[in-house]
Design an enzyme around this catalytic site. Structure first.
Site, PDB file in Angstrom:
ATOM      1  N   ASP A   8       6.896 -62.696  -0.909  1.00  0.00           N
ATOM      2  CA  ASP A   8       8.312 -63.313  -0.474  1.00  0.00           C
ATOM      3  C   ASP A   8       7.633 -64.362   0.592  1.00  0.00           C
ATOM      4  OD1 ASP A   8      11.423 -62.228  -0.748  1.00  0.00           O
ATOM      5  OD2 ASP A   8      10.479 -63.663   0.617  1.00  0.00           O
ATOM      6  N   GLU A 115       9.616 -66.094  -4.397  1.00  0.00           N
ATOM      7  CA  GLU A 115       9.121 -64.859  -4.459  1.00  0.00           C
ATOM      8  C   GLU A 115       8.584 -64.717  -5.768  1.00  0.00           C
ATOM      9  OE1 GLU A 115      11.890 -61.379  -4.560  1.00  0.00           O
ATOM     10  OE2 GLU A 115      13.555 -62.989  -4.804  1.00  0.00           O
TER      11      GLU A 115
HETATM   12  P1  TTP Z   1      14.955 -64.963   0.794  1.00  0.00           P
HETATM   13  O1  TTP Z   1      13.641 -64.508   0.431  1.00  0.00           O
HETATM   14  O2  TTP Z   1      16.147 -64.170   0.580  1.00  0.00           O
HETATM   15  O3  TTP Z   1      15.085 -65.671   2.582  1.00  0.00           O
HETATM   16  P2  TTP Z   1      14.186 -66.184   3.324  1.00  0.00           P
HETATM   17  O4  TTP Z   1      12.667 -66.646   2.766  1.00  0.00           O
HETATM   18  O5  TTP Z   1      14.881 -67.454   4.003  1.00  0.00           O
HETATM   19  O6  TTP Z   1      13.601 -65.227   4.426  1.00  0.00           O
HETATM   20  P3  TTP Z   1      12.793 -63.916   4.574  1.00  0.00           P
HETATM   21  O7  TTP Z   1      12.172 -64.124   5.714  1.00  0.00           O
HETATM   22  O8  TTP Z   1      13.801 -62.700   5.005  1.00  0.00           O
HETATM   23  O9  TTP Z   1      12.214 -63.636   3.146  1.00  0.00           O
HETATM   24  O10 TTP Z   1      15.178 -66.343   0.059  1.00  0.00           O
HETATM   25  C1  TTP Z   1      14.337 -67.606  -0.205  1.00  0.00           C
HETATM   26  C2  TTP Z   1      15.013 -68.876  -0.086  1.00  0.00           C
HETATM   27  O11 TTP Z   1      16.455 -68.873  -0.849  1.00  0.00           O
HETATM   28  C3  TTP Z   1      15.792 -69.127   1.471  1.00  0.00           C
HETATM   29  O12 TTP Z   1      14.705 -69.749   2.165  1.00  0.00           O
HETATM   30  C4  TTP Z   1      16.787 -70.218   0.904  1.00  0.00           C
HETATM   31  C5  TTP Z   1      17.342 -69.614  -0.113  1.00  0.00           C
HETATM   32  N1  TTP Z   1      18.629 -68.723  -0.184  1.00  0.00           N
HETATM   33  C6  TTP Z   1      19.859 -69.394  -0.406  1.00  0.00           C
HETATM   34  O13 TTP Z   1      19.826 -70.480  -0.725  1.00  0.00           O
HETATM   35  N2  TTP Z   1      20.862 -68.659  -0.266  1.00  0.00           N
HETATM   36  C7  TTP Z   1      20.956 -67.423  -0.119  1.00  0.00           C
HETATM   37  O14 TTP Z   1      21.860 -66.793  -0.049  1.00  0.00           O
HETATM   38  C8  TTP Z   1      19.627 -66.522   0.129  1.00  0.00           C
HETATM   39  C9  TTP Z   1      19.481 -65.219   0.218  1.00  0.00           C
HETATM   40  C10 TTP Z   1      18.494 -67.576  -0.100  1.00  0.00           C
HETATM   41 MG    MG Z   2      11.712 -65.052   1.653  1.00  0.00          MG
END
Ligand code: TTP
Ligand code: MG
Length: 357
Positions: A8, A115
């Protein structure tokens, strides 16, 4: 023995922006809708870790993020850089990361834009799997200048939970023998599928961590939660046989719109819905897919309550008028008491097609 990895990306959209705009380096960043000086109506897609220190996170109204940035300014802290994002670029980076994984694993399942699961059972040992994971992280950093967190486990369930344990730039390995104990200490919410509802129910029973839910028999969980209770019983014990699904890259096509003003008028809302369905159809026709099997709509009320409704078609189709018909049919109950008892105005509509072949 299976050895599965889950990768991820860290603060994905925000990290890409930070990488590509050196003037934003080290500053709090939120990617999402235009805040319009605090009046913007969309949401935050993601925030980097600096912005998360202000409490800004995914799905938060952009207006709230703006308020937090202003509050920080008053305390003499750096203000947040708000960016609308470049989704094409994120898609390309995503593909590039998946390509790295394919160099190490025969089977890769891209699970979302940032991911993916990968099968490294052929290493035959969790220690060797750890080495592979280190190499993957190093190669992604060399190629994309971005960090990722990886979890390694005996199945997808454990790998997914493990990748979230140490973030950013983490690597967590949980062997088959450690899996059940590893889960026991975690808050129940860490188990995929346990959302706020189940968490709330368990809390009323005084249950906070996984170990305490294990006092319930499978039958009791089924009585509480229906069919999902049985699946939950297995997950609490780290049991998960689900295979990697490799072919569903870009498994849905969707469009959504946050309105400038909340809408109540049935005609206007139906029109917007049909426009969205038309946009989805155009993207579908340009895609490599030939049919779709499910229609999904999302409705967000003025108060932010969000509902999705879906309909699986009796057989897959490519018919544009069927998409419009089904989207409208799913939407009708939101125009009356069936799904909208309080007659609330609507701030966002979305249309999506799934089960693409
Ligand atoms: P995530 O993997 O949930 O978040 P992240 O990569 O930004 O942070 P982390 O370090 O905790 O993994 O989501 C991946 C991408 O998906 C995120 O960068 C933006 C998008 N996204 C949205 O557009 N809306 C949302 O509600 C979420 C959770 C993610
Ligand atoms: Mg992420």
């Amino acid at each position: 023995m299976r050895i599965i990895g889950h990768l991820d990306m860290d603060a994905f959209f925000a990290s890409v922006e930070e990488r590509d705009n050196s003037r934003f380096k080290g500053r709090p960043i939120a990617v999402g809708a235009d805040p319009q000086g605090g009046k913007g109506r969309g949401v935050v897609s993601t925030a980097n870790y600096k912005a998360r220190e202000y409490g800004i996170k995914s799905a938060m109204p952009i207006s709230e993020a703006w308020r937090r940035s202003e509050a920080a300014r008053k305390e003499g802290k750096p203000v947040v850089v708000f960016l609308e994002g470049n989704f094409k670029k994120y898609g390309e980076v995503s593909n590039s990361v998946v390509e790295v994984l394919r160099g190490y694993a025969k089977h890769v399942e891209p699970a979302s834009i940032d991911e993916a699961y990968f099968d490294i059972s052929s290493t035959k040992s969790f220690e060797k799997a750890r080495d592979i994971a280190k190499k993957i992280k190093k190669e992604i950093f060399a190629k994309e200048r971005l960090t990722a967190s990886i979890g390694i486990g005996p199945n997808k369930l454990i790998a997914k939970i493990a990748s979230d344990i140490q973030k950013p730039d983490g690597l967590t390995v949980v062997t088959r023998d450690e899996a059940e104990i590893f889960l026991e200490k975690l808050p129940v919410r860490k188990i995929p599928g346990i959302g706020p509802k189940t968490e709330g129910f368990l809390k009323k029973e005084g249950i906070i961590i996984v170990r305490d839910v294990k006092k319930f028999s499978r039958l009791e969980l089924v009585n509480f939660f229906g069919k999902w209770g049985g699946e939950m019983y297995d997950r609490l014990r780290g049991i998960d046989e689900s295979p990697l699904i490799e072919e569903w890259e870009a498994k849905s096509i969707g469009e959504q719109e946050t309105f400038e003003h909340d809408l109540k008028d049935a005609t206007q809302l139906s029109e917007r819905l049909l426009v969205l369905a038309g946009d989805v159809m155009r993207r579908f026709q340009k895609s490599d897919f030939s049919v779709f099997g499910r229609v999904v709509i999302t409705v967000r009320f003025a108060g932010f309550e969000t509902k999705t409704k879906s309909h699986t078609l009796p057989e897959p189709t490519a018919d544009s008028s069927l998409l419009k018909f089904e989207a409208l049919r799913l939407f009708m109950p939101f125009l009356d008491g069936r799904e909208n008892a309080k007659g609330s105005a609507i701030r966002l509509l979305g249309v999506r097609i799934e089960k693409l072949l």
